[in-house]
Scaffold this motif. Structure first.
Motif, PDB file in Angstrom:
ATOM      1  N   SER A   1       0.854  -1.177   0.000  1.00  0.00           N
ATOM      2  CA  SER A   1       0.000   0.000   0.000  1.00  0.00           C
ATOM      3  C   SER A   1       0.898   1.237   0.000  1.00  0.00           C
ATOM      4  N   THR A   2       0.326   2.391  -0.345  1.00  0.00           N
ATOM      5  CA  THR A   2       1.104   3.625  -0.395  1.00  0.00           C
ATOM      6  C   THR A   2       0.345   4.743   0.314  1.00  0.00           C
TER       7      THR A   2
ATOM      8  N   GLY B   1      -5.835   4.073  -2.431  1.00  0.00           N
ATOM      9  CA  GLY B   1      -6.206   3.288  -3.603  1.00  0.00           C
ATOM     10  C   GLY B   1      -5.064   2.917  -4.515  1.00  0.00           C
ATOM     11  N   ARG B   2      -3.862   3.468  -4.283  1.00  0.00           N
ATOM     12  CA  ARG B   2      -2.705   3.132  -5.106  1.00  0.00           C
ATOM     13  C   ARG B   2      -1.855   2.102  -4.382  1.00  0.00           C
TER      14      ARG B   2
ATOM     15  N   SER C   1       2.651   0.174 -10.545  1.00  0.00           N
ATOM     16  CA  SER C   1       1.602   0.522  -9.603  1.00  0.00           C
ATOM     17  C   SER C   1       0.245   0.244 -10.222  1.00  0.00           C
ATOM     18  N   ILE C   2      -0.748   0.114  -9.360  1.00  0.00           N
ATOM     19  CA  ILE C   2      -2.118  -0.128  -9.784  1.00  0.00           C
ATOM     20  C   ILE C   2      -3.033   0.726  -8.927  1.00  0.00           C
ATOM     21  N   GLY C   3      -4.038   1.331  -9.557  1.00  0.00           N
ATOM     22  CA  GLY C   3      -5.008   2.158  -8.846  1.00  0.00           C
ATOM     23  C   GLY C   3      -6.335   1.444  -8.760  1.00  0.00           C
ATOM     24  N   VAL C   4      -6.817   1.248  -7.538  1.00  0.00           N
ATOM     25  CA  VAL C   4      -8.047   0.493  -7.293  1.00  0.00           C
ATOM     26  C   VAL C   4      -9.011   1.370  -6.515  1.00  0.00           C
TER      27      VAL C   4
END
Length: 279
Positions: free
Chosen positions: A250-251, A255-256, A273-276
């Protein structure tokens, strides 16, 4: 010869494509993605990396543009890939994809160019944007380039997930058939050896699709529609028959999530990275 650095901003003719249930299912199978959302049926949606399939011809229009000046396709390396999703792709979607050269940059001995493909439906509503950053060995001016500061990114916090996926020996062949990418370095040992590779290598996007399926499972509960962005840098090759271990953090940006994928020997092959959607 150096690339044509003045070509940045060129927009190409749109390419149309209709998505089929068979394409979605075949790509998921080649990606070793068991998510039931990709199976034919009324709720079927495409996997995260699938947009490269209808976008393959559109991207190629820019990549092989004679004005750009790529003399030898075997000298290009797919460096980065990025997606922005407005909604998932579905069977029956009729897409209009507009490719453009977003940038062409001198990197000294090499060069990079960035192709953007914007896909919209027939009503003009955006569906997905995709960017491919391509490095061209020998495509630069040859001069020294000043170092630049990397952009600031959110700090990593706690480990959020960890998973392993296997790249079996049939994956390059099946991924080539599903994606349309028949580059011989992924299929022909002799060609791979001729360009200095230890053998056929897995498609970079194939490895990404393998990892992306795990990211959707671990971070979005298997719901593709919850993912808003995906970006990755390809950092090393992957040989068929190897395992890929992925760690996710997590960051500080809600959501990133950052992730890194590596071989069992510790060599990192992907980072991104992935944005959820936050829940």
């Amino acid at each position: 010869m150096p690339l044509n650095f003045d070509l940045a901003g060129k927009v190409y003719e749109p390419v149309e494509a209709t998505i089929t249930a068979e394409q979605i299912a075949q790509y998921a199978a080649a990606s070793r993605d068991p998510n039931p959302q990709h199976s034919p049926g009324p709720s079927q949606v495409a996997s995260l990396v699938f947009p490269v399939v209808p976008g393959f011809t559109a991207m190629g229009a820019a990549a092989v543009d004679p004005e750009l000046g790529v003399d030898n396709p075997l000298m290009i390396v797919h460096g980065e890939q990025r997606f922005r999703y407005y909604r998932p792709l579905r069977a029956g979607d009729k897409l209009v994809m507009t490719p453009s050269l977003e940038s062409v940059e001198d990197k000294g001995r090499g060069a990079i160019f960035v192709v953007k493909v914007s896909a919209a439906d027939i009503d003009g509503d955006p569906v997905v944007d995709a960017w491919a950053t391509i490095f061209v060995r020998g495509g630069g001016s040859g001069g020294e380039r000043p170092a630049t500061e990397p952009p600031a990114v959110p700090a990593r916090l706690a480990e959020a997930a960890r998973f392993t996926r296997h790249v079996d020996t049939d994956m390059p062949r099946e991924y080539a058939a599903a994606s349309g990418d028949h580059n011989p370095i992924h299929l022909d040992p002799a060609v791979a050896a001729a360009v200095g590779l230890p053998g056929v290598i897995n498609h970079g996007l194939g490895t990404l699709s393998l990892v992306a399926g795990g990211l959707v499972s671990e971070l979005a509960g298997g719901d593709v529609s919850a993912v808003r962005t995906l970006q990755v840098r390809f950092t090393d090759l992957v040989l068929p028959g190897s395992d890929i271990d992925t760690t996710v953090w997590s960051t500080t940006e809600v959501g990133r999530y950052d992730f890194e994928s590596s071989r069992p020997d510790g060599g990192t092959v992907l980072s991104g990275s992935i944005g959820v959607d936050a829940t």
